[in-house]
Write a protein that holds these residues in place. Structure first.
Motif, PDB file in Angstrom:
ATOM      1  N   UNK A  14       0.950  -1.374  -0.109  1.00 26.69           N
ATOM      2  CA  UNK A  14      -0.102  -0.041  -0.155  1.00 26.69           C
ATOM      3  C   UNK A  14       0.946   1.159  -0.064  1.00 26.69           C
ATOM      4  N   UNK A  15       1.947   1.278   0.614  1.00 32.14           N
ATOM      5  CA  UNK A  15       2.873   2.286   0.835  1.00 32.14           C
ATOM      6  C   UNK A  15       3.246   2.537  -0.662  1.00 32.14           C
ATOM      7  N   UNK A  16       3.720   1.381  -1.366  1.00 37.18           N
ATOM      8  CA  UNK A  16       4.431   1.715  -2.630  1.00 37.18           C
ATOM      9  C   UNK A  16       3.422   2.212  -3.442  1.00 37.18           C
ATOM     10  N   UNK A  17       1.998   1.878  -3.735  1.00 34.66           N
ATOM     11  CA  UNK A  17       1.153   2.039  -4.753  1.00 34.66           C
ATOM     12  C   UNK A  17       0.523   3.681  -4.215  1.00 34.66           C
ATOM     13  N   UNK A  18       0.325   4.156  -2.744  1.00 32.20           N
ATOM     14  CA  UNK A  18       0.128   5.315  -2.377  1.00 32.20           C
ATOM     15  C   UNK A  18       1.275   6.358  -2.958  1.00 32.20           C
ATOM     16  N   UNK A  19       2.478   5.975  -2.627  1.00 38.09           N
ATOM     17  CA  UNK A  19       3.524   7.136  -3.215  1.00 38.09           C
ATOM     18  C   UNK A  19       3.462   7.142  -4.628  1.00 38.09           C
ATOM     19  N   UNK A  20       3.168   6.070  -5.712  1.00 41.96           N
ATOM     20  CA  UNK A  20       3.006   6.189  -7.088  1.00 41.96           C
ATOM     21  C   UNK A  20       1.816   7.038  -7.258  1.00 41.96           C
ATOM     22  N   UNK A  21       0.738   7.009  -6.865  1.00 43.73           N
ATOM     23  CA  UNK A  21      -0.384   7.506  -7.013  1.00 43.73           C
ATOM     24  C   UNK A  21      -0.527   9.011  -6.764  1.00 43.73           C
ATOM     25  N   UNK A  22       0.387   9.227  -5.805  1.00 47.00           N
ATOM     26  CA  UNK A  22       0.381  10.833  -5.355  1.00 47.00           C
ATOM     27  C   UNK A  22       1.016  11.669  -6.314  1.00 47.00           C
ATOM     28  N   UNK A  23       1.518  11.152  -7.644  1.00 44.14           N
ATOM     29  CA  UNK A  23       1.975  12.026  -8.720  1.00 44.14           C
ATOM     30  C   UNK A  23       0.970  12.499  -9.662  1.00 44.14           C
ATOM     31  N   UNK A  24       0.837  13.926  -9.975  1.00 42.28           N
ATOM     32  CA  UNK A  24       0.001  14.367 -10.795  1.00 42.28           C
ATOM     33  C   UNK A  24       0.475  13.686 -12.273  1.00 42.28           C
ATOM     34  N   UNK A  25      -0.556  13.044 -12.948  1.00 35.49           N
ATOM     35  CA  UNK A  25      -0.432  12.574 -14.269  1.00 35.49           C
ATOM     36  C   UNK A  25      -0.528  10.811 -13.842  1.00 35.49           C
ATOM     37  N   UNK A  26      -0.205  10.554 -12.938  1.00 36.10           N
ATOM     38  CA  UNK A  26      -0.298   8.995 -12.573  1.00 36.10           C
ATOM     39  C   UNK A  26      -1.953   8.699 -12.683  1.00 36.10           C
ATOM     40  N   UNK A  27      -2.395   7.794 -13.709  1.00 40.17           N
ATOM     41  CA  UNK A  27      -3.913   7.967 -13.815  1.00 40.17           C
ATOM     42  C   UNK A  27      -4.404   6.448 -13.356  1.00 40.17           C
ATOM     43  N   UNK A  28      -3.577   5.398 -13.193  1.00 40.16           N
ATOM     44  CA  UNK A  28      -4.095   4.159 -12.825  1.00 40.16           C
ATOM     45  C   UNK A  28      -2.975   3.302 -12.275  1.00 40.16           C
ATOM     46  N   UNK A  29      -3.098   2.160 -11.707  1.00 38.40           N
ATOM     47  CA  UNK A  29      -2.273   1.131 -11.126  1.00 38.40           C
ATOM     48  C   UNK A  29      -2.460   0.030 -11.512  1.00 38.40           C
ATOM     49  N   UNK A  30      -1.562  -0.564 -12.108  1.00 37.55           N
ATOM     50  CA  UNK A  30      -1.474  -2.232 -12.131  1.00 37.55           C
ATOM     51  C   UNK A  30      -1.319  -2.993 -11.101  1.00 37.55           C
ATOM     52  N   UNK A  31      -0.746  -2.406 -10.120  1.00 38.27           N
ATOM     53  CA  UNK A  31      -0.736  -3.089  -8.842  1.00 38.27           C
ATOM     54  C   UNK A  31       0.461  -2.959  -8.083  1.00 38.27           C
ATOM     55  N   UNK A  32       0.568  -3.264  -6.755  1.00 39.63           N
ATOM     56  CA  UNK A  32       1.915  -3.321  -6.139  1.00 39.63           C
ATOM     57  C   UNK A  32       1.969  -4.543  -5.174  1.00 39.63           C
ATOM     58  N   UNK A  33       2.971  -5.355  -5.358  1.00 39.48           N
ATOM     59  CA  UNK A  33       3.053  -6.480  -4.557  1.00 39.48           C
ATOM     60  C   UNK A  33       4.191  -6.744  -3.830  1.00 39.48           C
ATOM     61  N   UNK A  34       4.272  -7.627  -2.916  1.00 37.64           N
ATOM     62  CA  UNK A  34       5.277  -7.798  -2.186  1.00 37.64           C
ATOM     63  C   UNK A  34       5.281  -9.364  -1.655  1.00 37.64           C
ATOM     64  N   UNK A  35       6.581  -9.914  -1.411  1.00 40.40           N
ATOM     65  CA  UNK A  35       6.605 -11.035  -1.104  1.00 40.40           C
ATOM     66  C   UNK A  35       7.867 -11.429  -0.049  1.00 40.40           C
TER      67      UNK A  35
END
Length: 449
Positions: A133-154
């Motif tokens: 969630x921390x990865x995806x939130x950081x990426x989506x915080x940028x203007x111009x980022x319109x969608x996410x293919x997902x963030x995964x951890x293992x």
């Protein structure tokens, strides 16, 4: 750590009872957990455990390999009986056999120095979700980022054990942690995707999740509004994200199996200059805290550093015992890999290209017009001839500076020519998972407009 060696010793005992002249056995026990976040919602929560035992038996110049996941005495006896029955009827394979120079025993200090086990423990599912969630939130915080293919951890934990009828027995444990995020920038047909990922043996070495998210966003945004360069010959820089793929082609070309079969464009080039002066490529399974490190290879042979290429000269093949015998060489050089099913084949461990003396900026300073490749697609490589052709995307280089993004291009050449002209930069960083620095190769064909 679960002691796996008693199961292997039992399997070897049953193999001898059922008529095997020699035998070896490998056992892998794994546990893994992964989690994915997409648009803030949890997806793909997984927890898995696996156990496999591979038994290889030798009987009068013949070999057979079987595998199973039941380690009760009755099941191991049946497994050994089946393997020995197979070995009596398969065609002869006189070059197969146990390693001639096994390491006996493996000192505990050797395993400890590799530092392959993270004592901090494995994160639970909520912790993995928080990281994603921390990865995806950081990426989506940028203007111009319109969608996410997902963030995964293992996270993974694996016990590995090997024993042979010649007396070798060894066991070690390795851990692994990874995280990655992929996002899209722009809208409609102008959308561009990019990603950032990292893996490490220890959690402490894992890249900060938010930093990965920001990096994925920056990369995706930088790819908006790409163009296509004119078809022609250009100097090309391979970014560290893709430069290691050239080492992968080298590893395939010097794999002992390919040399034995005569299917490599390098089959007649041993002890010849294949790369430029000063280029050194090493395979080193002794480096601490790296995923390819190991205290012994898949046949129980000592793992030592090996300069496959030294000052541009090709010095060694990647060998297991069978390939060494087929090629009339003294012994394996400790490059045998082993699957859970027991099959043995040559392969590298930590294969890396030594850093050069110039920074990436210095390597491109004199380029009036060229291309920086940051992503490769497809794999049209002819290992018989070395002909190379791959789709790619990246950025133009103009007057020494990185310029507009490009996509839909094809970069082509011949690996022999590419190796001979290869110039490495000084930005090698094995802890990021990049096994080669930025690489410059002049005069490559680019198909564009």
């Amino acid at each position: 750590m679960t002691d796996l060696l008693p199961h292997l010793e039992a399997a070897l005992k049953f193999a001898r009872q059922h008529g095997a002249d020699h035998a070896d056995a490998v056992m892998l026990r794994g546990r893994s957990r992964s989690a994915m976040i997409r648009q803030g919602q949890a997806e793909g929560l997984r927890h898995a455990e696996s156990l496999s035992l591979g038994l290889r038996v030798f009987h009068q110049g013949r070999v057979a390999t079987v595998s199973g996941n039941d380690v009760t005495p009755e099941a191991l006896s049946q497994l050994a009986e089946r393997a020995c029955a197979m070995a009596r009827v398969v065609p002869p394979s006189p070059d197969d056999g146990l390693a001639d120079e096994p390491l006996m025993p493996v000192p505990a200090s050797t395993i400890a120095k590799l530092d392959l086990f993270d004592p901090s423990g494995t994160p639970d599912t909520p912790a993995l979700l928080d990281r994603a969630r921390e990865m995806e939130d950081a990426a989506l915080s940028h203007a111009g980022i319109t969608n996410s293919s997902g963030a995964s951890t293992s996270t993974t934990l694996q016990d590995i054990a090997l024993a042979t009828s010649a007396g070798f027995a060894g066991q070690y444990q390795r851990s692994g942690h990874s995280c990655g995020v992929s996002v899209l920038a722009g809208t409609g047909t102008g959308m561009q995707r990019d990603y950032a990922l990292h893996s490490a043996v220890h959690q402490a070495d894992l890249e900060n999740p938010a930093r990965l998210g920001h990096e994925a966003a920056r990369r995706a945004l930088a790819r908006l509004n790409p163009t296509r360069p004119r078809t022609g010959l250009y100097p090309v820089l391979f970014d560290p994200r893709v430069s290691g793929s050239l080492l992968g082609h080298l590893a395939g070309a010097i794999n002992g199996s390919a040399i034995v079969q005569g299917t490599s464009f390098l089959k007649d080039r041993l002890d010849e200059a294949v790369f430029g002066s000063g280029v050194t490529i090493t395979d080193d399974p002794t480096l601490p805290r790296l995923a390819g490190s190991r205290p012994f290879d898949g046949e129980g042979t000592a793992c030592l550093p090996l300069d496959l290429v030294k000052d541009g000269q090709l010095r060694h093949w990647l060998l297991d015992s069978r390939c060494a015998r087929r090629l009339g060489l003294h012994a394996s050089n400790g490059r045998a890999s082993r699957t859970g099913g027991g099959n043995v084949h040559p392969g590298p461990s930590n294969l890396f290209l030594h850093a050069g003396t110039h920074s990436p900026e210095e390597l491109r300073r004199d380029i009036r017009e060229g291309v920086l490749i940051t992503e490769l697609m497809g794999n049209a490589i002819n290992m018989l001839t070395g002909d190379y052709s791959r789709g790619g995307s990246g950025f133009m280089i103009r007057n020494g500076e990185i310029a507009e993004p490009v996509s839909g291009i094809t970069v082509a050449g011949n690996l022999l020519d590419m190796f001979a002209r290869l110039i490495p930069a000084n930005d090698l960083n094995l802890m990021t998972g990049h096994h080669a620095p930025t690489i410059r190769i002049d005069q490559m064909s680019l198909a564009g407009d």
